[in-house]
Design a protein around this motif. Structure first.
Motif, short mmCIF file in Angstrom:
data_model
loop_
_atom_site.label_atom_id
_atom_site.label_comp_id
_atom_site.label_asym_id
_atom_site.label_seq_id
_atom_site.Cartn_x
_atom_site.Cartn_y
_atom_site.Cartn_z
N GLY A 1 0.78 -1.22 0.00
CA GLY A 1 0.00 0.00 0.00
C GLY A 1 0.81 1.27 0.00
O GLY A 1 1.62 1.52 -0.90
N ASP A 2 0.61 2.08 1.03
CA ASP A 2 1.25 3.39 1.12
C ASP A 2 2.75 3.31 0.89
O ASP A 2 3.33 4.15 0.19
CB ASP A 2 1.03 4.00 2.52
CG ASP A 2 -0.43 4.15 2.87
OD1 ASP A 2 -1.16 3.17 2.74
OD2 ASP A 2 -0.82 5.25 3.30
N TYR A 3 3.39 2.32 1.50
CA TYR A 3 4.84 2.21 1.42
C TYR A 3 5.31 2.13 -0.03
O TYR A 3 6.25 2.83 -0.44
CB TYR A 3 5.31 0.99 2.20
CG TYR A 3 6.78 0.68 2.05
CD1 TYR A 3 7.74 1.42 2.74
CD2 TYR A 3 7.21 -0.34 1.22
CE1 TYR A 3 9.08 1.14 2.61
CE2 TYR A 3 8.56 -0.63 1.08
CZ TYR A 3 9.48 0.12 1.77
OH TYR A 3 10.82 -0.15 1.63
N GLY B 1 13.34 7.53 1.55
CA GLY B 1 13.44 8.03 2.92
C GLY B 1 12.08 8.25 3.55
O GLY B 1 11.81 7.82 4.68
N VAL B 2 11.20 8.94 2.83
CA VAL B 2 9.85 9.19 3.34
C VAL B 2 9.09 7.87 3.45
O VAL B 2 8.34 7.65 4.42
CB VAL B 2 9.11 10.18 2.43
CG1 VAL B 2 7.63 10.27 2.81
CG2 VAL B 2 9.76 11.56 2.51
N ALA B 3 9.27 6.98 2.47
CA ALA B 3 8.60 5.67 2.53
C ALA B 3 9.06 4.89 3.76
O ALA B 3 8.24 4.26 4.44
CB ALA B 3 8.88 4.88 1.26
N MET C 1 8.29 -3.87 3.12
CA MET C 1 9.52 -3.26 3.63
C MET C 1 10.64 -4.29 3.76
O MET C 1 11.80 -3.98 3.51
CB MET C 1 9.25 -2.59 4.97
CG MET C 1 8.31 -1.40 4.89
SD MET C 1 8.00 -0.63 6.50
CE MET C 1 9.61 0.10 6.84
N GLY C 2 10.28 -5.51 4.14
CA GLY C 2 11.29 -6.57 4.24
C GLY C 2 11.92 -6.88 2.91
O GLY C 2 13.14 -7.12 2.82
N LYS C 3 11.14 -6.87 1.84
CA LYS C 3 11.66 -7.15 0.51
C LYS C 3 12.63 -6.06 0.06
O LYS C 3 13.54 -6.32 -0.73
CB LYS C 3 10.51 -7.29 -0.49
CG LYS C 3 9.68 -8.55 -0.29
CD LYS C 3 8.82 -8.87 -1.50
CE LYS C 3 7.83 -7.77 -1.81
NZ LYS C 3 6.97 -8.13 -2.96
N GLU C 4 12.42 -4.83 0.54
CA GLU C 4 13.29 -3.71 0.16
C GLU C 4 14.46 -3.52 1.11
O GLU C 4 15.28 -2.63 0.91
CB GLU C 4 12.47 -2.42 0.08
CG GLU C 4 11.38 -2.41 -0.97
CD GLU C 4 11.93 -2.36 -2.38
OE1 GLU C 4 13.14 -2.06 -2.54
OE2 GLU C 4 11.17 -2.63 -3.33
N GLY C 5 14.51 -4.32 2.18
CA GLY C 5 15.58 -4.17 3.15
C GLY C 5 15.35 -3.10 4.18
O GLY C 5 16.24 -2.78 4.97
N ASP C 6 14.12 -2.51 4.23
CA ASP C 6 13.81 -1.49 5.22
C ASP C 6 13.27 -2.08 6.51
O ASP C 6 12.95 -1.35 7.46
CB ASP C 6 12.79 -0.49 4.65
CG ASP C 6 13.42 0.46 3.65
OD1 ASP C 6 14.66 0.56 3.64
OD2 ASP C 6 12.68 1.08 2.88
N LEU D 1 0.39 12.18 3.02
CA LEU D 1 1.49 11.93 2.09
C LEU D 1 1.05 11.04 0.94
O LEU D 1 1.44 11.24 -0.21
CB LEU D 1 2.66 11.30 2.84
CG LEU D 1 3.36 12.18 3.88
CD1 LEU D 1 4.35 11.35 4.70
CD2 LEU D 1 4.08 13.34 3.20
N THR D 2 0.22 10.04 1.23
CA THR D 2 -0.16 9.07 0.20
C THR D 2 -1.09 9.67 -0.84
O THR D 2 -0.93 9.43 -2.04
CB THR D 2 -0.79 7.82 0.84
OG1 THR D 2 0.08 7.31 1.84
CG2 THR D 2 -1.01 6.75 -0.20
#
Length: 465
Positions: free
Chosen positions: A84-86, A96-98, A330-335, A393-394
């Motif tokens: 979603g938003d991320y 950074g904002v994500a 977020m896990g898939k992107e390393g965040d 933001l979204t």
């Protein structure tokens, strides 16, 4: 084409598209139809001075939710991804904002919503449905655990387990626990409006009270529980990667589900005023059970409370299903922890993300007891302030992507663009500014989480990259 189920340790595999149009719409409606419509009206009534202002706040909340749904329908149809938003914030505002918004959702929005809804359900509905014994605290040596928090923890764990075994199972549960309460609550409210004599439970307000105008700060404070009650209008975007034919089903689910629940909420609010009047409503605690007691007696309390519990299960199930997809993306992107971005080899669900979310929600229950002494209002304000930040933001991401990536295929375009994203963002910013100036701690806490995460990304995460 969606890939098949992931193998163990494969963070690159994609979920299977198993949710049809009806489960997606039920996900939105069920996520919205939470405890907020039953605990928020008394709080709103206590902050406003007339029934006109009361209905205006609820109408504005519904319109803001609908404007947000119209905006995000474009993003969902254009980029149907989990997270979603991320996912949208990475494309528009940057990583950074994500990262910051994602952690705000992981630490505040979804776990906070789960904790608040589960506690309220356990505090108000379970004792009314199953007997006063379910309100008795549990003594562990010198420490007493409130029954509301104990049952809330068990509910969260049980629904997390259902989502663990498969999104299709969760979708079926969602349709079942949402459709029946929606239909019966609507019929019951219409019966009240058609046959009930107004003002029999509490005295009606005077003309002077009806015409009174509350201050901007008071309206902003009253808006927080209303916004919380309408939260969930964006639920379908979090499982965009698991919805069949997302170009068609995502916009229908977002706009259709939001419009249906908004109409139901307005009808319910009129019904509450008809039964209690504004003054009486401000003192009932929880409006659903109180209205059933006033109108239908003990049997009505049992039936209606059972339906409310079903609706709450739908709300919690929807939040668990959607919120876990933030940590997954977020896990898939390393965040986030890499394990959160891995699908279960058998169930194709992000089990680490699911149980991570469950753990944070349980931690908030403990913190709520330790710091606020069962402060349900604090949980709601904290969660809602964070929602206002990420939601703003979204919806603005629609405008950013229109400018920066005009070549992307848009199966659905926001109706009356750019009014929906602009009006939604302006309304949220105004509420945040008013509350911040008023010194509301929930706003500063949410802003602190967001700013701290952004600083961490700038100083630590970006250096590693």
């Amino acid at each position: 084409m969606a890939q098949g189920p992931a193998v163990a340790g494969d963070a690159g595999a994609r979920p299977v598209r198993t949710l049809g149009g009806l489960p997606a719409l039920a996900l939105v409606a069920g996520s919205m139809l939470g405890i907020g419509i039953f605990i928020s009206p008394p709080e709103v009534a206590a902050h406003v001075s007339g029934s006109g202002s009361f209905m205006l706040v609820w109408l504005l909340g519904g319109l803001v939710a609908l404007l947000g749904a119209l905006s995000l329908a474009e993003l969902g149809a254009m980029m149907p991804r989990d997270g979603g938003d991320y996912a949208y914030l990475r494309q528009s505002w940057g990583p950074g904002v994500a990262f910051s918004a994602g952690w705000l959702q992981l630490l505040a929005i979804f776990p906070g919503s789960l904790a608040a809804v589960a506690v309220a359900t356990s505090k108000y509905q379970l004792p009314a449905l199953l007997g006063p014994a379910f309100a008795e605290p549990l003594a562990l040596g010198p420490v007493e655990i409130p029954a509301s928090h104990l049952w809330a923890a068990l509910i969260i764990v049980a629904l997390t387990l259902i989502n663990h075994v498969g999104v299709k199972v969760s979708g079926v549960v969602q349709v079942l626990v949402v459709s029946v309460p929606l239909a019966v609550l609507l019929v019951a409210t219409l019966v009240v409006l058609w046959g009930h004599e107004p003002g029999t439970v509490a005295p009606a307000l005077t003309d002077e009270e009806l015409g009174a105008r509350p201050s901007g700060a008071t309206l902003a404070r009253a808006y927080l529980p209303v916004y919380f009650a309408y939260s969930g209008w964006n639920a379908a975007i979090y499982v965009g990667g698991e919805i069949k034919n997302p170009a068609r089903n995502l916009p229908r689910a977002l706009v259709g589900g939001t419009a249906a629940v908004t109409a139901l909420y307005l009808i319910l609010c009129v019904g509450f005023l008809d039964v209690f009047s504004l003054e009486g409503l401000a003192n009932v605690g929880e409006a659903g059970t109180a209205a059933a007691q006033a109108m239908f007696g003990p049997l009505g309390v049992t039936v209606l409370t059972g339906l409310i519990v079903l609706a709450m299960i739908g709300s919690l199930n929807g939040s668990i299903l959607t919120g876990s997809r933030i940590a997954f993306a977020m896990g898939k992107e390393g965040d986030c922890a890499r394990a959160a971005g891995v699908l279960h080899p058998r169930f194709s669900t992000p089990v680490v993300a699911l149980w991570m979310q469950c753990g944070i929600a349980l931690a908030l229950l403990v913190l709520d007891l330790a710091l606020f002494g069962n402060g349900l209002d604090t949980l709601i304000a904290y969660t809602t302030s964070a929602m206002l930040i990420t939601g703003t933001l979204t919806v603005l991401a629609v405008m950013i992507l229109r400018r920066t990536q005009p070549q992307l295929r848009r199966p659905y375009k926001t109706w009356l663009y750019p009014l929906p994203p602009v009006l939604h963002a302006v309304s949220s910013v105004v509420v945040l500014v008013v509350l911040a100036r008023w010194g509301d701690p929930s706003v500063w806490l949410a802003l602190g989480w967001f700013g701290g995460a952004l600083l961490f990304y700038r100083v630590v995460r970006r250096r590693r990259e």
